[in-house]
Write a protein that holds these residues in place. Structure first.
Motif, short mmCIF file in Angstrom:
data_model
loop_
_atom_site.label_atom_id
_atom_site.label_comp_id
_atom_site.label_asym_id
_atom_site.label_seq_id
_atom_site.Cartn_x
_atom_site.Cartn_y
_atom_site.Cartn_z
N ASP A 74 0.82 -1.21 0.00
CA ASP A 74 0.00 0.00 0.00
C ASP A 74 0.85 1.27 0.00
O ASP A 74 0.35 2.37 -0.27
CB ASP A 74 -0.93 0.02 1.22
CG ASP A 74 -1.97 -1.09 1.16
OD1 ASP A 74 -2.33 -1.50 0.03
OD2 ASP A 74 -2.41 -1.57 2.21
N LEU A 75 2.12 1.14 0.35
CA LEU A 75 3.07 2.25 0.34
C LEU A 75 4.29 1.85 -0.48
O LEU A 75 4.57 0.66 -0.67
CB LEU A 75 3.54 2.60 1.76
CG LEU A 75 2.50 3.02 2.79
CD1 LEU A 75 3.15 3.13 4.17
CD2 LEU A 75 1.85 4.33 2.40
N ASP A 76 5.03 2.86 -0.94
CA ASP A 76 6.31 2.61 -1.61
C ASP A 76 7.48 2.75 -0.64
O ASP A 76 8.57 2.22 -0.90
CB ASP A 76 6.49 3.59 -2.76
CG ASP A 76 5.41 3.42 -3.82
OD1 ASP A 76 5.44 2.41 -4.52
OD2 ASP A 76 4.53 4.30 -3.92
N ALA A 77 7.27 3.48 0.44
CA ALA A 77 8.32 3.70 1.44
C ALA A 77 7.65 4.23 2.70
O ALA A 77 6.48 4.65 2.67
CB ALA A 77 9.35 4.71 0.93
N ASN A 78 8.38 4.21 3.81
CA ASN A 78 7.90 4.93 4.98
C ASN A 78 9.06 5.62 5.68
O ASN A 78 10.22 5.25 5.50
CB ASN A 78 7.07 4.04 5.94
CG ASN A 78 7.87 2.93 6.60
OD1 ASN A 78 9.01 3.11 7.01
ND2 ASN A 78 7.27 1.75 6.70
N SER A 79 8.72 6.63 6.46
CA SER A 79 9.73 7.44 7.14
C SER A 79 9.14 7.85 8.49
O SER A 79 8.50 8.89 8.61
CB SER A 79 10.08 8.68 6.31
OG SER A 79 10.94 9.55 7.00
N PHE A 80 9.37 6.99 9.52
CA PHE A 80 8.77 7.27 10.82
C PHE A 80 9.47 6.60 11.98
O PHE A 80 9.18 6.89 13.14
CB PHE A 80 7.30 6.81 10.82
CG PHE A 80 7.14 5.33 11.02
CD1 PHE A 80 6.80 4.81 12.26
CD2 PHE A 80 7.37 4.43 9.99
CE1 PHE A 80 6.68 3.43 12.46
CE2 PHE A 80 7.26 3.07 10.17
CZ PHE A 80 6.91 2.56 11.41
N GLN A 81 10.41 5.70 11.72
CA GLN A 81 10.93 4.80 12.76
C GLN A 81 12.45 4.79 12.78
O GLN A 81 13.09 5.06 11.78
CB GLN A 81 10.43 3.38 12.49
CG GLN A 81 10.99 2.80 11.18
CD GLN A 81 10.30 1.57 10.71
OE1 GLN A 81 9.91 0.72 11.51
NE2 GLN A 81 10.10 1.45 9.39
N HIS A 82 13.00 4.44 13.95
CA HIS A 82 14.45 4.28 14.02
C HIS A 82 14.82 2.83 13.71
O HIS A 82 13.96 1.93 13.66
CB HIS A 82 15.00 4.76 15.36
CG HIS A 82 14.37 4.13 16.58
ND1 HIS A 82 14.40 2.79 16.84
CD2 HIS A 82 13.70 4.70 17.60
CE1 HIS A 82 13.79 2.54 17.98
NE2 HIS A 82 13.34 3.68 18.46
N VAL A 104 16.36 11.58 10.54
CA VAL A 104 16.60 12.47 11.68
C VAL A 104 16.60 11.68 12.99
O VAL A 104 16.12 10.55 13.05
CB VAL A 104 15.52 13.57 11.78
CG1 VAL A 104 15.61 14.53 10.61
CG2 VAL A 104 14.12 12.95 11.87
N VAL A 105 17.14 12.30 14.02
CA VAL A 105 17.07 11.76 15.38
C VAL A 105 16.09 12.60 16.18
O VAL A 105 16.19 13.83 16.18
CB VAL A 105 18.45 11.76 16.06
CG1 VAL A 105 18.33 11.34 17.52
CG2 VAL A 105 19.42 10.84 15.33
N PRO A 218 21.87 6.70 19.30
CA PRO A 218 21.99 5.76 18.17
C PRO A 218 20.67 5.49 17.46
O PRO A 218 20.63 4.72 16.50
CB PRO A 218 22.50 4.48 18.84
CG PRO A 218 21.95 4.55 20.22
CD PRO A 218 22.00 6.00 20.59
N TYR A 219 19.59 6.15 17.91
CA TYR A 219 18.27 5.83 17.37
C TYR A 219 17.91 6.74 16.19
O TYR A 219 16.88 7.43 16.20
CB TYR A 219 17.22 5.93 18.47
CG TYR A 219 17.50 5.01 19.64
CD1 TYR A 219 17.16 3.67 19.58
CD2 TYR A 219 18.15 5.49 20.78
CE1 TYR A 219 17.44 2.82 20.62
CE2 TYR A 219 18.43 4.63 21.83
CZ TYR A 219 18.07 3.30 21.76
OH TYR A 219 18.36 2.46 22.79
N ALA A 220 18.75 6.74 15.18
CA ALA A 220 18.46 7.53 13.99
C ALA A 220 17.28 6.92 13.23
O ALA A 220 17.18 5.70 13.07
CB ALA A 220 19.68 7.59 13.08
N ASN A 221 16.38 7.78 12.78
CA ASN A 221 15.25 7.34 11.99
C ASN A 221 15.71 7.04 10.56
O ASN A 221 16.73 7.55 10.10
CB ASN A 221 14.15 8.39 11.99
CG ASN A 221 13.38 8.39 13.30
OD1 ASN A 221 12.29 7.83 13.39
ND2 ASN A 221 13.94 9.02 14.32
N VAL A 222 14.92 6.23 9.87
CA VAL A 222 15.34 5.73 8.55
C VAL A 222 14.18 5.76 7.56
O VAL A 222 13.01 5.86 7.94
CB VAL A 222 15.87 4.28 8.66
CG1 VAL A 222 17.12 4.22 9.52
CG2 VAL A 222 14.80 3.33 9.20
#
Length: 263
Positions: A74-82, A104-105, A218-222
């Motif tokens: 349903d998505l091509d990508a997501n940007s919300f989590q480390h 981002v962190v 160390p919890y950089a989002n991806v």
């Protein structure tokens, strides 16, 4: 068709073949949670649109949904989590996902409407923490660093409330979905809130948190995608636009030390 018409047709065909193929032939559906993740991606979408790539921002209000939506197409990508959260989701659900870039962190912080210092925590006070495994363990490590609890040695980010072996103040750890933690401030002494949710309700992490993780967390989002599509050109374009100087400038100007670029 006459010779002149044929020549014009061939000339037009050659021109069309010479035109660059741009990512704008595609539309990317990218899942985010509300607040800064969404605001930043809207800026990325505006930048990408100038070069013909359409990015549709799809907002979710729960951490569990964007990976499921991505895995099922349903998505091509997501940007919300480390990264640790994604790793845990892959272990738990078998999602065929991969990382193509860092974003981002969001330093996690401890907030309160009742006290101005952790020293004022009383015996049996309630402390609300995220219910998801990685962020819950992340907060327990932060509480341990503040001397409020002691965890079973070696448990690390996998810590749960069952791993607390010393709790001198008898603090009651209340697990709640991360998005609900800002609303819990009226009912608990302290709540551990991710910066994206803190900003969404008007809290300024580097000003309002009693304690805030350091920016070198160390919890950089991806940015996550389906593993089979990690080399898709349009997704490489998404990362390139996200990492543009204009986006770094937007983050710094709008969020200061509360949100830190991780590239």
């Amino acid at each position: 068709m006459g010779v002149s018409s044929l020549r014009r047709g061939l000339a037009l065909l050659l021109v069309l073949l010479a035109l660059p193929v741009v990512a704008g032939a595609e539309t990317l559906r990218v899942g985010v949670t509300g607040g800064p993740h969404a605001a930043i991606l809207e800026q990325v979408a505006a930048l990408a649109a100038r070069e013909g790539l359409t990015i549709k921002v799809v907002e979710f209000d729960d951490y569990q949904l964007p990976n499921a939506a991505l895995a099922q197409g349903d998505l091509d990508a997501n940007s919300f989590q480390h990264q640790p959260f994604l790793d845990e989701q892959i272990r738990a659900h078998g999602y065929p996902l991969a990382v193509i870039g860092r974003t981002v962190v969001f330093p996690i912080g401890l907030y309160s409407k009742r006290i101005r210092s952790l020293d004022a925590l009383g015996r049996g006070d309630k402390v609300a923490i995220p219910a998801d495994p990685t962020n819950g363990g992340r907060v327990l490590l932060l509480l341990e660093a503040q001397g409020l609890i002691r965890l079973r040695p070696g448990v690390g980010i996998a810590a749960t409330p069952f791993d607390v072996i010393d709790n001198p103040r008898g603090l009651k750890l209340v697990e709640l979905p991360a998005a609900q933690l800002p609303r819990a401030l009226d009912d608990v002494a302290v709540a551990a809130i991710n910066s994206n949710y803190a900003l969404e309700v008007g809290l300024v992490p580097h000003r309002d948190a009693l304690v805030l993780e350091s920016a070198d967390s160390p919890y950089a989002n991806v940015i996550a995608v389906r593993a089979a599509e990690r080399d898709r050109p349009a997704l490489a374009q998404l990362v390139r636009f996200y990492h543009a100087p204009e986006i770094r400038r937007f983050i710094t100007e709008h969020y200061g030390a509360s949100v830190v670029p991780a590239w």
